[in-house]
Design an enzyme around this catalytic site. Structure first.
Site, short mmCIF file in Angstrom:
data_model
loop_
_atom_site.label_atom_id
_atom_site.label_comp_id
_atom_site.label_asym_id
_atom_site.label_seq_id
_atom_site.Cartn_x
_atom_site.Cartn_y
_atom_site.Cartn_z
N GLU A 241 73.91 30.56 62.32
CA GLU A 241 72.81 29.58 62.38
C GLU A 241 73.25 28.19 62.81
O GLU A 241 72.55 27.53 63.55
CB GLU A 241 72.10 29.51 61.02
CG GLU A 241 71.32 30.77 60.70
CD GLU A 241 70.39 30.58 59.51
OE1 GLU A 241 69.36 29.91 59.65
OE2 GLU A 241 70.71 31.10 58.43
N HIS A 257 88.86 51.28 54.11
CA HIS A 257 88.48 52.69 54.23
C HIS A 257 87.74 52.95 55.55
O HIS A 257 87.24 54.04 55.76
CB HIS A 257 87.62 53.10 53.03
CG HIS A 257 88.36 53.00 51.73
ND1 HIS A 257 88.96 54.07 51.11
CD2 HIS A 257 88.66 51.92 50.96
CE1 HIS A 257 89.57 53.66 50.00
NE2 HIS A 257 89.40 52.36 49.89
N LYS A 351 59.09 34.08 63.97
CA LYS A 351 58.00 33.88 63.01
C LYS A 351 56.67 33.68 63.74
O LYS A 351 55.63 34.18 63.31
CB LYS A 351 58.31 32.68 62.11
CG LYS A 351 59.39 32.95 61.07
CD LYS A 351 59.71 31.72 60.25
CE LYS A 351 60.77 32.01 59.21
NZ LYS A 351 61.25 30.79 58.55
#
Length: 357
Positions: A241, A257, A351
């Site tokens: 951001e 892993h 948005k």
């Protein structure tokens, strides 16, 4: 050739950082003090029941406070605590659940959706917001509200969005007193604020130095479980951001892993990544061994590898010291990249489009 931007040239830095993100970051210890004060004065009259589970509803900058809370309290709480980052809530929520609905703007649609669902299930809700629909609904239902000041980017308000959760849990006697941890954390943050500030020269400033080494590279941040993993997530989001660059994070021991094998084939691509390990002096001996072996195994596959050590004695101080360094680094990297760290145009566009459909 473009001139490299000097992180010691305060005038140029101000020109690029037009919305003053650096001074917001510098004032962060003060923000934490204000948040603690606000939460101490929040009415808890509507939160009388002894809960058997706790949920934090929150997205992005408003959700990371919940992540810090989980990391901080998992050794202490005897009831489940989880962060809900989505539209729907878990089925176990009932009238014995304590819910923190956290949305800086008060208009985050996923959080509002979850908020309506927890109310329908009769949960006890505490709201942390600067206004918007969330504040309106909380007032209508007579809920506990911690009202935050407006004018911040949510990610720059993590003090306001985290400390009320901690203080309210303490006031409800669900956790032991945090007073000493908080005192130490504020002291550590004050010191970092001075040491990492724009006025402190590159030669003495760890955040400026790390930012300079990240120029043109994609950062990958590795933390370890139950302490710096939440700081690694925060660094990643702040690079996205503030600096407007791709960034990635993972956690020890899980990454041993799977991810360490991924630094194998694409050598020319791997060289464009800089790895940052977020370490702590109190690492479990086996964890320390893992981290050091991992470093040896992948060091020559990547462009660069840095180790950063958390400061402080308490868990709270360690988590926040690691987070705070990353906040400074991400803003300095934005300045090196010649972008104003504050605007997040893609999030705003998204948005807008969601409303249009």
């Amino acid at each position: 050739l473009e001139m490299a931007i000097s992180l010691d040239n305060l005038e140029i830095m101000k020109e690029i950082d037009r919305s003053n993100m650096l001074s917001v970051v510098e004032d962060f210890p003060q923000q934490c003090r204000e948040a603690i004060e606000m939460a101490a004065n929040t009415s808890l009259a509507s939160l009388d029941a002894w809960p058997d589970s706790i949920i934090v509803l929150g997205m992005g900058g408003s959700g990371i406070g919940g992540d810090v809370l989980v990391s901080l309290l998992q050794d202490e709480l005897t009831i489940p605590l989880c962060v809900n980052k989505g539209y729907d809530i878990p089925n176990f929520v009932n009238e014995k659940t304590l819910v923190f609905a956290v949305s800086y703007s008060g208009n985050t649609e996923e959080t509002l959706n979850g908020f309506n669902q927890v109310l329908a299930k009769g949960a006890k809700v505490a709201v942390v917001t600067s206004g918007g629909q969330l504040e309106g609904m909380a007032q209508r239902y007579g809920l506990s509200i911690t009202k935050l000041p407006t004018g911040y980017q949510p990610r720059a308000a993590i003090g306001y969005l985290f400390f009320p959760l901690l203080i309210i849990l303490q006031r409800l006697n669900l956790i032991k007193s945090q007073t000493n941890q908080i005192k130490e954390t504020l002291k550590v943050l004050d010191e970092l604020s001075r040491n990492l500030s724009p006025e402190t020269s590159l030669a003495q400033n760890q955040a400026k130095q790390i930012a300079q080494h990240l120029q043109g590279k994609a950062p990958v941040i590795y933390g370890f479980d139950n302490l710096t993993s939440v700081a690694a997530l925060r660094w990643k989001c702040q690079f996205n951001e503030n600096s407007k660059v791709p960034a990635f994070c993972h956690t020890f021991p899980e990454l041993n892993h799977n991810e360490i094998v991924g630094w194998g084939l694409f050598k020319d691509i791997s060289k464009n990544f800089t790895l940052i390990f977020l370490r702590d002096e109190s690492e479990h001996p086996q964890m320390r061994k893992r981290i050091n072996i991992t470093r040896e195994l992948i060091e020559d596959q990547v462009g660069d590898l840095y180790e950063v050590w958390a400061a402080g004695d308490s868990k709270l101080a360690k988590i926040f010291s690691a987070i705070y360094l990353g906040d400074f680094v991400s803003v300095y990297l934005a300045i090196i990249n010649n972008v104003d760290p504050t605007p997040v145009e893609r999030i705003e566009l998204l948005k807008e489009r969601l409303k249009m459909e």
